[in-house]
Write a protein that holds these residues in place. Sequence first.
Motif, PDB file in Angstrom:
ATOM      1  N   ALA A 240      27.345 -31.844 110.938  1.00  0.00           N
ATOM      2  CA  ALA A 240      27.258 -31.194 109.575  1.00  0.00           C
ATOM      3  C   ALA A 240      25.963 -30.849 109.014  1.00  0.00           C
ATOM      4  N   SER A 241      25.635 -29.831 109.791  1.00  0.00           N
ATOM      5  CA  SER A 241      24.178 -29.342 109.209  1.00  0.00           C
ATOM      6  C   SER A 241      24.490 -28.397 108.262  1.00  0.00           C
ATOM      7  N   SER A 242      23.677 -28.638 106.979  1.00  0.00           N
ATOM      8  CA  SER A 242      23.806 -27.695 105.558  1.00  0.00           C
ATOM      9  C   SER A 242      23.933 -26.492 106.080  1.00  0.00           C
ATOM     10  N   ALA A 289      23.915 -34.029 102.820  1.00  0.00           N
ATOM     11  CA  ALA A 289      23.327 -32.694 102.483  1.00  0.00           C
ATOM     12  C   ALA A 289      23.960 -31.680 102.471  1.00  0.00           C
ATOM     13  N   ALA A 290      24.861 -31.763 103.416  1.00  0.00           N
ATOM     14  CA  ALA A 290      26.050 -30.568 103.638  1.00  0.00           C
ATOM     15  C   ALA A 290      26.694 -30.244 102.317  1.00  0.00           C
ATOM     16  N   TYR A 291      27.288 -31.492 101.876  1.00  0.00           N
ATOM     17  CA  TYR A 291      27.908 -31.412 100.431  1.00  0.00           C
ATOM     18  C   TYR A 291      27.411 -30.512  99.425  1.00  0.00           C
ATOM     19  N   THR A 292      25.982 -30.847  99.251  1.00  0.00           N
ATOM     20  CA  THR A 292      25.211 -30.049  98.344  1.00  0.00           C
ATOM     21  C   THR A 292      25.071 -28.466  98.825  1.00  0.00           C
ATOM     22  N   SER A 293      24.924 -28.271 100.153  1.00  0.00           N
ATOM     23  CA  SER A 293      24.842 -27.112 100.594  1.00  0.00           C
ATOM     24  C   SER A 293      26.286 -26.251 100.410  1.00  0.00           C
TER      25      SER A 293
END
Length: 298
Positions: A240-242, A289-293
């Motif tokens: 799950a990278s941004s 972090a991916a959520y924010t992205s």
Amino acid sequence: ASSLGAAAAQSGRYFGTAVAAGKLSNGTYAGILDREFNMITPENEMKWDATEPSRGSFNFGSADQIVSHAQAHGQRMRGHTLVWHSQLPNWVSALSATDLQTAMDNHITQVMNHFKGKIYAWDVVNEAFADGSTQHRSSPFQDKLGNGFIEHAFRTARSVDANVKLCYNDYNIENWSDAKTQGVYSMVKDFKARGVPIDCVGFQSHFGSGGAPASLQTTLSNFAALGVDVQLTEVDIAQASSSAYAGTVNACLNVARCTGITVWGIRDSDSWRSGDNPLLFDGNGNAKAAYTSVLNAL
Ligand code: XIL
């Protein structure tokens, strides 16, 4: 916007997730679900083994629980799925060709009628094409009913409900140059040319850590140009990278007829690929972090 659903709605799209009925009583789970998502796909509860475990004996209990939850929280539903070779009860596989056709038609009819008016789009046929090929995969439906079973399923579905959107859904059809992508594209083109009812194509989008293939946006626009909506229906991305998540979301946002995105579960611990930590929330329910992205991309 302060949630994925609200952010997606700014451009008229939805943001959904797969839901397991048995987890709705978990406060953390339901809290994230109702805060963030405005489309729900039952993870297993509408599949054939759940809805018609023995011939003619229908069980909608757990699927109804999810539908009720969605209605109480203003969420729409994707129906998943009517005709699929997997999670198919043994009694179906054992039928003769004639009986299988009757059973398939009856299954589509009973399940769609039960949920009529409560579903935005049905995955009428799931995963009918073979990997690395332009052809259908072997399955009880393909082997006994022949190539026409997909068209027959869509025509039957349309006869049951004139209003719901009818989708074909598959994985490994995101990379434009793949044979499997080309096979599905040819089918949709042929269906549109001959008036076979199909409204949408679902791209499951189960990706490795590199994320979507570079051609995803091209693939989505090429399908959309045939006159169907396209949707990312089961997104999960190893690690799950941004950037991988942002790239996937942007491919949809850049295509007018890409109407929504669904991730395949809420927390990493809910994922069928939990070892890959592929989702937007960690096992404690905290946004990654991916959520924010994703939120920023929407
Ligand atoms: C998966 C579910 O997430 C699992 O709980 C189940 O054990 C197997 O099926 N393609 C699909 C989904 O269309 O229905 C699958 O869901 C994942 C792959």
